[in-house]
Design an enzyme around this catalytic site. Structure first.
Site, short mmCIF file in Angstrom:
data_model
loop_
_atom_site.label_atom_id
_atom_site.label_comp_id
_atom_site.label_asym_id
_atom_site.label_seq_id
_atom_site.Cartn_x
_atom_site.Cartn_y
_atom_site.Cartn_z
N PHE A 154 -1.58 -2.75 8.12
CA PHE A 154 -2.61 -3.01 7.08
C PHE A 154 -3.71 -2.01 6.91
O PHE A 154 -4.14 -1.34 7.94
CB PHE A 154 -3.46 -4.26 7.63
CG PHE A 154 -4.59 -4.79 6.75
CD1 PHE A 154 -4.37 -5.72 5.83
CD2 PHE A 154 -5.85 -4.15 6.70
CE1 PHE A 154 -5.32 -6.21 4.83
CE2 PHE A 154 -6.76 -4.47 5.81
CZ PHE A 154 -6.45 -5.52 4.78
N ASP B 257 -4.95 5.57 10.84
CA ASP B 257 -5.89 4.87 10.13
C ASP B 257 -6.50 4.16 11.32
O ASP B 257 -6.31 3.20 12.10
CB ASP B 257 -5.10 3.63 9.21
CG ASP B 257 -6.13 3.03 8.57
OD1 ASP B 257 -7.16 2.57 9.17
OD2 ASP B 257 -5.35 2.09 7.73
N THR C 81 -19.15 8.30 -7.40
CA THR C 81 -20.71 8.32 -7.87
C THR C 81 -21.41 8.65 -6.26
O THR C 81 -22.25 9.18 -6.24
CB THR C 81 -21.20 7.06 -8.55
OG1 THR C 81 -20.50 7.16 -9.69
CG2 THR C 81 -22.67 7.13 -8.83
#
Lengths: 494, 494
Positions: free
Chosen positions: B217, B320, B375
């Site tokens: 996952f 991960d 951003t």
């Protein structure tokens, strides 16, 4: 202490910086009285060129840790206030870029400082929940008084997300799920759907597409990036999907009313073509004004027609208001200017809304739990701030102020454009969401740098445009202050 | 006021809730003395079944706004503290799930409340910057004292992002960029690269792939989702990429040392096969323990071998650590247990680190500005809290505590597994990152619900596992408290 910022006054900086004797300085006499901006400074004040020595030192330090190629300078956010961004070298700039259009009501707004000083809000700051499974007690109430209270017409449902890209990614997923359930005629996936999707294969992972527009920008994660077509540097070397890309209308400014852009026909052609290719268009995504791509506008008629085309072909219609949303066009949502009869299906947001997310029609709610899901699904501390930002917008009538300031800004840009025809063209805007084209990229960058050295912070977009993205507290007074200095810059560079 | 929480005492709840007379209650005598948890409660306290009436009312309210299919109950975060989550019906539960493993040092830790009460931090809360262009003055310092101070061995560079999915998406992009520049032999894209990428076509958007593992996952945005293979509901109806998926080792627990899993050979075969297909593997991504997929472990030998395979074939190696990172295995990073000689290329994180992001080796820094960009690029207010969380971890020796609590938890699970062989199997774990298998999904869910009604909050993973994800302040005392109640639950359901 940050709250002490509010009481300081810098009364002499305006005179010092405006260079009143510069040629072509025509706006001082029009300066509107300065009112209701007690937490603001009086004008820019520049001490060094930008970036100054302290910024350069910090950039070097940060360069040991990460890429600093895009760093402009380092900021002193404690000393910044209202429309003014203060840097670490003591330079104070009128900020008409506002962190890539993401500061709604200026820096250190006293009402936000007060809100964040309230000990009742401490728990929200230190206990970030998994909103999708264990929301805080006040979550429905905070959503209702914030996002729901400004929902676009026809929309009552909203899902928060952490940022703009996640918002669009999840909106695309919602459209894919909706489309496949529509194709199935029910929402019970087959065994083959379930077993094939685990290994990325159809029919479980179907060959569906999202139609986007050349020049559009919808984010930089891989689903979003497949719909982003503004600059090569965003996309280079990243695998993508074979999805249809329609031309965005190319208009002359000022926009003529009732322009019927040919682009609509091309959209229909692409939808048909991709269906024939076996990659049906589940949704059409578009910005009300292509921002990153160069502040490209289209007529309300074009958008209304596009909405009809999407419906006619069974595609969802997704309006991406990440940059345009939050009041900067004089309405809370830019697409409210179109006069849509049938609302959009999805409206996504982020930036000025402080949290990412998207509004959606009932039928776009995923049919089962955990289909649109992640650990955080937003952040209640951002909803809290947003709620107060919306109170300030209402209390201070900021949408009206934006409309007023926007008119003054456009009038000024038109005048400058008439005055410098070889340098400026195509002034355009709605509210204070304005832009102007410069003769070429090099001149654009010289203007941006010269303006910055004179205390005006602006951003570019597209190949050779300057975009104006002030906060909602940018008043007529600030417009005239800006026009004065900008006029000086142009006179100097012409 | 939230800080008043700290001084309250709930001395009677332990006796009231432990049901000391229940059959098989063997752990009370082992209970470790309760120390250094002054901000904690003394035990669970249940007033209603869960969800209680107030939670149900709020779920109905929220259901008017968004999908509530995954909502467990609503929380009173103000009253929660330490290892205890309090709900809106006054139920107090020992939290061994911690918001999907994302609360590092418990609820309302006094040091975090103190930090957030400091007026010097107000500005960070109300002025969220665009970190990639205009960072605050203290940004390099805060990064250095937080993320850099706990960087995995061999890594000095780190990029923050807003959430786990964005972290992995950008890590994948960094690997693609690195791979293509390696293929080119330089970093100057051709005209064809630039013009083709804008329309999603190769060579600008190349046919590269990421190799992932069945059961893994890595998030739910479209790039991440193409590497996620844990549950169909995450992926169903979302278009994906044809990327290679290797089997994850299937081990018997307890793990035998020196197990050489066949899976390694299959990884090599897939890398060769996808290269031949024209979709070369730019990177291999793997979790140290597949969490969402069922707490699947593999040997250190397997991981070291995988790292070598990746290097041999010119693929990046991405670990991960979104769920495993942050101290829960007794080390800051789970992969530090492997004894890698050559560090990973990328290590991504989120959850307990409070901000998303990824560490990377020098050569994975994008060669130009704006290639890895958005951003916000994280949130300084999260770095601020993380910095203090890491101080607490050091000051309170929480990694040692986790190791100690983890041993007690594993010992208890082994004993329960011996006692209920038809119901429990495959107890496994590192630190307090533990799991146990239940005979079937239905029994698993009955156990979870019964435990919750007795004041123990747990989560499932995989098809029929229960995962334990306590905060780092989960002491031996809490382990024994949990084991007592869990024993009761099992006795009741056997």
């Amino acid at each position: 202490m940050a709250s002490s910022l509010i009481s300081r006054q810098f009364a002499f900086s305006l005179q010092k910086n405006l260079r009143l004797s510069a040629p072509g300085c025509r706006y001082v006499s029009k300066a509107a009285p300065r009112t209701q901006v007690e937490f603001d400074y009086d004008g820019p004040s520049m001490k060094t060129s930008v970036p100054g020595p302290r910024s350069e030192e910090l950039t070097k330090q940060l360069g040991q840790i990460q890429n600093v190629g895009a760093i402009n300078f380092f900021c002193n956010y404690e000393e910044s206030r209202g429309n003014y961004l203060v840097d670490v070298d003591g330079n104070r700039m009128l900020d008409i870029y506002t962190q890539i259009s993401s500061i709604p009501i200026g820096y250190n707004h006293p009402d936000l400082l007060k809100l964040m000083s309230n000990p009742n809000n401490l728990s929200t700051l230190v206990n970030r929940p998994a909103l999708g499974i264990l929301p805080p007690e006040n979550f429905p109430e905070k959503l209702t008084e914030s996002l729901v209270s400004v929902a676009p017409s026809g929309m009552t449902r909203v899902q928060t997300m952490a940022c703009g890209s996640c918002s669009n990614e999840n909106a695309y997923k919602a459209m894919f799920i909706w489309y496949r359930n529509k194709e199935r005629g029910h929402n019970n996936p087959s065994e083959e759907d379930l077993s094939s999707c685990i290994i990325n294969q159809s029919p479980g992972c179907p060959e569906l597409s999202i139609l986007s527009f050349m020049g559009g920008f919808h984010g930089r994660t891989m689903g979003c990036l497949a719909t982003t077509h503004s600059k090569a540097i965003h996309k280079l070397d990243v695998p993508s999907f074979d999805w249809p890309i329609a031309p965005f209308p190319r208009l002359q400014y000022p926009l003529e009313e009732f322009t019927r852009e040919n682009a609509q026909e091309e959209v229909e052609d692409l939808i048909v073509k991709w269906r024939q290719k076996g990659k049906p268009v589940a949704g059409v995504v578009i910005e009300p004004i292509q921002a990153e791509g160069g502040d490209n506008h289209a007529s309300s008629d074009f958008f209304r027609g596009l909405r009809d085309i999407a419906r006619k072909h069974g595609c969802a219609f997704h309006v991406d208001e990440v940059q345009t949303g939050g009041g900067t066009t004089g309405k809370m949502w830019a697409h409210e200017h179109w006069g849509l009869e049938d609302p959009a299906d999805i409206v996504s947001f982020s930036k000025k809304l402080l949290t990412g997310g998207y509004y959606y029609k009932d039928e776009f709610q995923a049919d089962k739990a955990y289909r649109i899901f992640n650990t955080w699904m937003g952040d209640p501390s951002k909803n809290l701030i947003l709620s107060e930002v919306l109170n300030v917008i209402r209390r201070e009538n900021l949408l009206e102020e934006v409309t007023r300031s926007g008119k003054a800004l456009m009038n000024g840009l038109f005048e400058l454009q008439a005055q410098y025809p070889g340098m400026l063209s195509s002034a355009r805007g709605v509210g204070t969401f304005c832009a102007i084209d410069i003769c070429d990229d090099e001149t654009r960058n010289r203007i941006l740098n010269t303006a910055r050295d004179k205390g005006i912070l602006l951003g570019g977009c597209g190949d050779r445009s300057i975009r104006f993205r002030p906060a909602l507290v940018f008043k007529e007074y600030h417009v005239h202050l800006f026009l004065n200095i900008f006029n000086d810059v142009l006179a100097q560079l012409k």
